[in-house]
Design a protein around this motif. Sequence first.
Motif, PDB file in Angstrom:
ATOM      1  N   LEU A 103       0.775  -0.796  -0.375  1.00  0.00           N
ATOM      2  CA  LEU A 103       0.211  -0.163  -0.292  1.00  0.00           C
ATOM      3  C   LEU A 103       0.772   1.141  -0.358  1.00  0.00           C
ATOM      4  CD1 LEU A 103      -3.438   1.866   1.024  1.00  0.00           C
ATOM      5  CD2 LEU A 103      -2.213   1.308   3.094  1.00  0.00           C
ATOM      6  N   ILE A 104       1.844   1.484   1.214  1.00  0.00           N
ATOM      7  CA  ILE A 104       2.566   2.505   0.736  1.00  0.00           C
ATOM      8  C   ILE A 104       4.048   2.160  -0.172  1.00  0.00           C
ATOM      9  CG2 ILE A 104       1.789   2.973   3.237  1.00  0.00           C
ATOM     10  CD1 ILE A 104       5.111   2.271   4.229  1.00  0.00           C
ATOM     11  N   LEU A 105       3.933   1.376  -0.581  1.00  0.00           N
ATOM     12  CA  LEU A 105       5.365   0.996  -1.297  1.00  0.00           C
ATOM     13  C   LEU A 105       4.354   1.698  -2.838  1.00  0.00           C
ATOM     14  CD1 LEU A 105       8.058   0.583  -2.119  1.00  0.00           C
ATOM     15  CD2 LEU A 105       7.161  -1.800  -2.916  1.00  0.00           C
ATOM     16  N   ARG A 107       2.248   3.230  -3.631  1.00  0.00           N
ATOM     17  CA  ARG A 107       1.906   5.349  -3.583  1.00  0.00           C
ATOM     18  C   ARG A 107       3.093   5.667  -3.703  1.00  0.00           C
ATOM     19  NH1 ARG A 107      -2.064   8.118   0.048  1.00  0.00           N
ATOM     20  NH2 ARG A 107      -3.297   6.720  -0.516  1.00  0.00           N
ATOM     21  N   GLY A 108       4.346   5.267  -2.933  1.00  0.00           N
ATOM     22  CA  GLY A 108       5.619   6.323  -2.917  1.00  0.00           C
ATOM     23  C   GLY A 108       5.649   6.343  -4.238  1.00  0.00           C
ATOM     24  N   VAL A 109       5.211   4.554  -4.861  1.00  0.00           N
ATOM     25  CA  VAL A 109       6.390   4.733  -6.680  1.00  0.00           C
ATOM     26  C   VAL A 109       5.180   5.280  -7.538  1.00  0.00           C
ATOM     27  CG1 VAL A 109       6.430   2.630  -8.155  1.00  0.00           C
ATOM     28  CG2 VAL A 109       7.116   2.431  -6.261  1.00  0.00           C
ATOM     29  N   LEU A 111       4.246   8.286  -6.193  1.00  0.00           N
ATOM     30  CA  LEU A 111       4.967   9.863  -6.655  1.00  0.00           C
ATOM     31  C   LEU A 111       5.496   9.966  -7.035  1.00  0.00           C
ATOM     32  CD1 LEU A 111       3.435  10.278  -2.625  1.00  0.00           C
ATOM     33  CD2 LEU A 111       2.275  11.506  -4.328  1.00  0.00           C
ATOM     34  N   LEU A 112       6.540   8.948  -7.095  1.00  0.00           N
ATOM     35  CA  LEU A 112       8.167   9.603  -7.262  1.00  0.00           C
ATOM     36  C   LEU A 112       7.867   9.675  -8.876  1.00  0.00           C
ATOM     37  CD1 LEU A 112      10.520   6.962  -5.487  1.00  0.00           C
ATOM     38  CD2 LEU A 112      10.430   9.929  -5.351  1.00  0.00           C
ATOM     39  N   PHE A 114       5.138  10.084 -11.050  1.00  0.00           N
ATOM     40  CA  PHE A 114       4.226  10.866 -11.507  1.00  0.00           C
ATOM     41  C   PHE A 114       3.997  12.198 -10.616  1.00  0.00           C
ATOM     42  CE2 PHE A 114       2.987   7.297 -12.818  1.00  0.00           C
ATOM     43  CZ  PHE A 114       3.114   7.160 -14.354  1.00  0.00           C
ATOM     44  N   GLY A 115       4.178  12.437  -9.206  1.00  0.00           N
ATOM     45  CA  GLY A 115       4.530  13.318  -8.599  1.00  0.00           C
ATOM     46  C   GLY A 115       2.670  13.639  -8.183  1.00  0.00           C
TER      47      GLY A 115
END
Lengths: 294, 350
Positions: A103-105, A107-109, A111-112, A114-115
């Motif tokens: 879930l957080i991995l 989301r982080g990917v 965000l990294l 696509f911002g």
Amino acid sequence: MVYFINDIITGALIGLLYALVAMGFVVIYRASKVFNFAQGELVIIGGFIVWFTTMQLGLSLWLSIPLSLVLAGLVGYLIERIFLTKLIGESVFSMVMVTVGLLILLRGVVLLLFGASVRPFPIIFPLKPLLLGDMLIPMNLLIGGIITIVAAVGLSWFFNWTRSGLRMTAVAEDHVVAASMGISVKGSIAFAWILGAILSTIGAMIFLSGKSLTFLASDIGFAALPVALFAGLESIGGLVLAGIIIGVIQSLTTNYLDPIIGGSLGSVVPYIIMLAILLIRPTGLFGWRTIERV
Amino acid sequence: MDPSGIFPTSYRADRRLVRTRWQAVCLALFLVVMLAMPYLVSGRIIAVLNMMLISAVIAVGLQICTGYAGQINLGQAAFMGVGAYTASILASKTGLTFLLTIPLAGFAAALFGFLFGLTATRIKGFYLALTTLAAQFIFHFAVLNLPSSWLGGSNGVTVPAAEIFGLRFVTETQQFYMNLAVAAIMIAGAFGIIRSRFGRAFIAVRDDDVAAGIMGINVAATKANAFLIGAFYAGVGGALWAYMIRFVGVDQFTLFHSIFFVAMIIVGGMGSIVGALVGVFVIRTIQEVIATVGPNIADSASFLGGDIVFAGMNVILGGVIALFMILEPKGVMHRWNILKSSYRIWPFPY
């Protein structure tokens, strides 16, 4: 009165959208006994894939939608290969925690890559709502509802009546027993994740069509949780009924109760229903009665 | 296992926490270094240490609930939030001293946790994880939608500084000693709980709840107790947090923070208090490193999205959770124990 009926219909259609996202949970659970907390993340990944193929690559919708579905399936397969194949036969705790990690991995990917900026999402379904007398029915939700019902009927036939579907059902009962009966547990889990990712992408298209896309859209994954539990985690057909019930309750709460109490009770009502279900009837409406009660 | 030549001759001796003279020396040395910390390192590191101490209290609570009693808890940040809000409301509205607000915050959180712990008496496994998830959402909803004169709504609550005999805990060093004292008490208490019959009941329920029930353990009460204790720790940690940040807002207690705490105990090792502390140290250090180098990476690699600190934190923590679950589900402490026992029995293989 017209508004009341309109609210009920809109609520039911939103409920069907939840049901479609919840179908991702149920399919993965039904074929692998893994409860996937990262469902909402799969939805935004699907959304970003659709955005990428249409807006970035500039493909026409007829080409980009099938391509997106294939890519989403590939993502689902990769996730399964990297994280879940290794956990076959491990405890429920490990599986749950890996999907929480995912879930957080994921989301982080996202965000990294696509911002956090807001992106326009392609208009897949006509924006013009359907007018029935005085009633307004959003077109994307209407088509989405039909897709949900078709998918629910199709998948429930697949899982209950075909040989390969029943094999996967056996995997959901017990990995070790299924493996010793000669059923490929790996294959079943891989199939489940591919299907789960594809369903999430379809959900993303209906949910986001013509709106804007940010990573916050993943909240729909948690919004769909109560629907999955209400139906019972094993029942695909039951999702339609559960989705409609929860959607209607939510819509009525938002439109009639919230102005009175002056808060957004509507957004939390599904979770209150979920808590009640967990306490009163943990198997949900149509789930298998195999939950160990203490 | 004990080193060669050490044999407990009484039950008391067998229950001892500090078993050898060397361990006693190490513990004393560690405490002295911690006390001298403000004189050894700069202010920024003290701030990080403050975060670590507060997280340690909360992670130890989660360790008791999840690691020892085996109850999955994804709502630890919500319990922490209940504690933080209780402490800040009590401190700002009634002016109670922190000596009272911190335990009261713990009790308020414990009550909230107990309510959700009651569901644990009926369901288990990931169904339980779902109710704690619901706790998280309901906490969020309650804070944002109750009248804003109660909990400040989305504006949050400002907290007055902790104060005793005219001494106000304002600077980071002062807060460090306050946090250190509370954390020391709570962690010592955790060792006590684990050695008591409650702790043994937790372990029995975790390993096999049917067998535990047959042995005469009240399984339902034990599970609810585990939540009660875990949430109490979270509440105390939340109160310390409120006094350190001096501002409480609902965004400080999200599902992501709950997952961070889970990551801490997974990395450190399930079922080990020291493991929880190790996990806190590792995760908070990683977080600090990312917060320091993140902006530099963001400058040099502009193709990556803007919010690189939060994103990188998520990627690394998520990856760490998944990797540990796949490769070493028992955590760092398990590896350390293997290393220690193989050192002690050297040159024999077992």
